[in-house]
Design an enzyme around this catalytic site. Structure first.
Site, PDB file in Angstrom:
ATOM      1  N   THR A  83      23.004   6.054  -4.513  1.00 22.91           N
ATOM      2  CA  THR A  83      22.130   5.936  -3.353  1.00 22.91           C
ATOM      3  C   THR A  83      21.539   7.301  -3.061  1.00 22.91           C
ATOM      4  O   THR A  83      22.268   8.302  -3.090  1.00 22.91           O
ATOM      5  CB  THR A  83      22.914   5.447  -2.114  1.00 22.91           C
ATOM      6  OG1 THR A  83      22.213   5.808  -0.913  1.00 22.91           O
ATOM      7  CG2 THR A  83      24.305   6.041  -2.026  1.00 22.91           C
ATOM      8  N   CYS A 196      14.477   6.405  -3.693  1.00 24.43           N
ATOM      9  CA  CYS A 196      15.412   5.391  -3.215  1.00 24.43           C
ATOM     10  C   CYS A 196      15.761   4.571  -4.440  1.00 24.43           C
ATOM     11  O   CYS A 196      14.863   4.180  -5.205  1.00 24.43           O
ATOM     12  CB  CYS A 196      14.783   4.521  -2.133  1.00 24.43           C
ATOM     13  SG  CYS A 196      15.841   3.158  -1.635  1.00 24.43           S
TER      14      CYS A 196
END
Length: 232
Positions: A83, A196
């Site tokens: 992440t 992302c």
């Protein structure tokens, strides 16, 4: 091969990409039936997202630090947080273990430099685009980082949480992202960081007039390289 520890589940959609990429890259480098030696700790993203929204980053970091300790106990030799956004707590997680944490922003900066570029556009969650933990890390590596305007940031953030994290890949959203990318290029971006881990589910190289930097793939490539590097 060293064992790669994955802190995943944020969202599991992108963690599945990590698992696929790590195994494909290992097979490509070693041949035959080789696959990646890895262990995964997958958290409940709803809990993490609630803490993000409430600004309770230390509590979220504590959860990920416990995950890192569990991976270390399971035999991980190096760690990945799957992440971008939660790299806000990377130092907290790294401090909890005795194994190296391969920082996503560093592997991305290395790839940008390898292309000979300096000014890049950054797409990601609002946290990643607006706060300094990620942009500052890139700037510290000599990059000039541009982000979309307020409307663009809202669009990028919404699509991540309301669509991509749920496995929804929408052509209209791809077009919206392409428009944001074009605005960044018009402002001088020489490349676009897909900052992302879910954005790679949506944006392809042909969706951008300049090189894209897919952070999930770059992170996985760096992890496999490190895992296959013999000890000195």
């Amino acid at each position: 091969m060293k064992t790669i520890g994955l802190i995943g589940g944020m969202s599991w959609e992108s963690t599945a990409e990590y698992y696929r990429l790590l195994n494909e890259l290992t097979r490509d480098r070693l041949g035959g039936l080789h696959s990646s030696r890895c262990v995964l700790y997958s958290v409940d993203f709803a809990e993490i997202e609630r803490l993000q929204t409430q600004g309770r980053w230390d509590e979220a970091g504590a959860i990920l630090a416990e995950a890192a300790k569990a991976l270390e106990a399971a035999g991980a030799d190096l760690l990945l947080m799957c992440t971008n956004t939660m790299h806000k707590v990377a130092d907290q997680v790294s401090a909890a273990v005795g194994r190296p944490l391969l920082h996503l922003a560093d592997t991305t900066a290395d790839a940008v430099h390898a292309k000979g570029l300096r000014r890049v556009g950054l797409l990601g969650t609002a946290f990643t685009m607006e706060q300094d933990f990620y942009r500052g890390r890139l700037a510290g590596r000599g990059l000039d980082v541009l982000v979309p305007d307020a409307a663009g940031r809202r669009t990028v953030h919404r699509v991540i949480y309301e669509e991509l994290c749920l496995g929804i890949v929408n052509e209209a959203s791809r077009n919206s992202y392409a428009s944001v990318i074009n605005d960044l290029v018009a402002a001088g971006a020489e490349g676009i960081i897909l900052g992302c881990t879910e954005i790679e589910l949506l944006i392809r190289p042909e969706d951008s007039p300049v090189p894209i930097f897919p952070t999930t793939r770059l992170h996985a490539e760096a992890a496999v390289t490190l895992a296959l590097t013999p000890p000195h």
